[in-house]
Design a protein around this motif. Structure first.
Motif, PDB file in Angstrom:
ATOM      1  N   ILE A  83       0.848  -1.204   0.000  1.00 49.00           N
ATOM      2  CA  ILE A  83       0.000   0.000   0.000  1.00 49.00           C
ATOM      3  C   ILE A  83       0.880   1.249   0.000  1.00 49.00           C
ATOM      4  O   ILE A  83       0.632   2.206  -0.742  1.00 49.00           O
ATOM      5  CB  ILE A  83      -0.964  -0.016   1.207  1.00 49.00           C
ATOM      6  CG1 ILE A  83      -2.032  -1.089   1.010  1.00 49.00           C
ATOM      7  CG2 ILE A  83      -1.594   1.348   1.426  1.00 49.00           C
ATOM      8  CD1 ILE A  83      -2.881  -1.359   2.241  1.00 49.00           C
ATOM      9  N   ALA A  84       1.918   1.241   0.825  1.00 45.32           N
ATOM     10  CA  ALA A  84       2.819   2.406   0.880  1.00 45.32           C
ATOM     11  C   ALA A  84       3.483   2.615  -0.481  1.00 45.32           C
ATOM     12  O   ALA A  84       3.587   3.753  -0.967  1.00 45.32           O
ATOM     13  CB  ALA A  84       3.866   2.195   1.977  1.00 45.32           C
ATOM     14  N   LYS A  91       1.266   9.069  -5.898  1.00 46.62           N
ATOM     15  CA  LYS A  91       1.728  10.440  -5.604  1.00 46.62           C
ATOM     16  C   LYS A  91       2.666  10.930  -6.714  1.00 46.62           C
ATOM     17  O   LYS A  91       2.561  12.069  -7.181  1.00 46.62           O
ATOM     18  CB  LYS A  91       2.448  10.441  -4.252  1.00 46.62           C
ATOM     19  CG  LYS A  91       2.783  11.810  -3.736  1.00 46.62           C
ATOM     20  CD  LYS A  91       3.410  11.701  -2.345  1.00 46.62           C
ATOM     21  CE  LYS A  91       3.757  13.073  -1.834  1.00 46.62           C
ATOM     22  NZ  LYS A  91       4.438  13.024  -0.548  1.00 46.62           N
ATOM     23  N   ASN A  92       3.570  10.037  -7.146  1.00 48.54           N
ATOM     24  CA  ASN A  92       4.492  10.408  -8.230  1.00 48.54           C
ATOM     25  C   ASN A  92       3.734  10.660  -9.537  1.00 48.54           C
ATOM     26  O   ASN A  92       4.075  11.582 -10.280  1.00 48.54           O
ATOM     27  CB  ASN A  92       5.548   9.316  -8.445  1.00 48.54           C
ATOM     28  CG  ASN A  92       6.561   9.299  -7.314  1.00 48.54           C
ATOM     29  OD1 ASN A  92       6.729  10.292  -6.598  1.00 48.54           O
ATOM     30  ND2 ASN A  92       7.242   8.182  -7.153  1.00 48.54           N
ATOM     31  N   LEU A  93       2.727   9.824  -9.808  1.00 45.35           N
ATOM     32  CA  LEU A  93       1.938  10.015 -11.039  1.00 45.35           C
ATOM     33  C   LEU A  93       1.162  11.328 -11.004  1.00 45.35           C
ATOM     34  O   LEU A  93       0.979  11.987 -12.025  1.00 45.35           O
ATOM     35  CB  LEU A  93       0.969   8.844 -11.242  1.00 45.35           C
ATOM     36  CG  LEU A  93       1.576   7.510 -11.658  1.00 45.35           C
ATOM     37  CD1 LEU A  93       0.510   6.421 -11.661  1.00 45.35           C
ATOM     38  CD2 LEU A  93       2.207   7.614 -13.045  1.00 45.35           C
ATOM     39  N   ALA A  94       0.712  11.689  -9.835  1.00 47.05           N
ATOM     40  CA  ALA A  94      -0.104  12.910  -9.687  1.00 47.05           C
ATOM     41  C   ALA A  94       0.743  14.159  -9.570  1.00 47.05           C
ATOM     42  O   ALA A  94       0.234  15.265  -9.740  1.00 47.05           O
ATOM     43  CB  ALA A  94      -0.998  12.771  -8.465  1.00 47.05           C
ATOM     44  N   SER A  95       2.018  14.009  -9.312  1.00 47.91           N
ATOM     45  CA  SER A  95       2.838  15.207  -9.139  1.00 47.91           C
ATOM     46  C   SER A  95       3.082  15.902 -10.474  1.00 47.91           C
ATOM     47  O   SER A  95       3.200  15.254 -11.500  1.00 47.91           O
ATOM     48  CB  SER A  95       4.171  14.836  -8.458  1.00 47.91           C
ATOM     49  OG  SER A  95       5.048  14.295  -9.416  1.00 47.91           O
TER      50      SER A  95
END
Length: 100
Positions: A83-84, A91-95
Motif C-alpha cells: 500500500i505504501a 503520488k508520483n503520477l499525480a505530481s
C-alpha cells in the motif's frame, strides 16, 4: 479353688474375645475407610490424566493460533508495504513534475 480358677479363666477368655471382636470391628472400619479413599484417589487420578491430556490439546491449539497470528501479522506487514509503495506511485503520477 479349682472351680474358681476355671471361672476366672473363662471370664478372661470372654474378655479377650470381646476385645478381639472390638479390634476386628475397628479394623473393618479402617479397611472400609481405606477402600473409600482408594476409590477417591483412583477417580482423582483419572481426572488428573484427563486434565493432562486436555492441557496438552489446549497447548497445541494455542501454538497453532499463535502461528496463525504470526502469519497474519507477516501478511499484514507485506500488504502495508505494498500500500505504501502504491501510494508513492500514485503520488508520483499525480505530481506535476511527472511528464510521460
Amino acid at each position: 479353688g479349682h472351680e474358681q480358677l476355671l471361672k476366672m479363666m473363662e471370664e478372661r477368655m470372654m474378655d479377650v474375645e470381646q476385645k478381639l471382636r472390638l479390634v476386628k470391628r475397628l479394623l473393618q472400619e479402617k479397611v472400609n475407610q481405606l477402600k473409600e479413599q482408594l476409590s477417591k484417589n483412583t477417580k482423582a487420578d483419572a481426572m488428573v490424566k484427563d486434565l493432562y491430556v486436555e492441557n496438552a490439546q489446549l497447548l497445541k491449539a494455542l501454538e497453532m493460533t499463535e502461528q496463525r497470528q504470526k502469519t497474519a501479522e507477516r501478511k499484514n506487514y507485506l500488504l502495508e508495504e505494498k500500500i505504501a509503495n502504491l501510494n508513492r506511485i500514485v503520488k508520483n503520477l499525480a505530481s506535476p513534475s511527472f511528464h510521460p
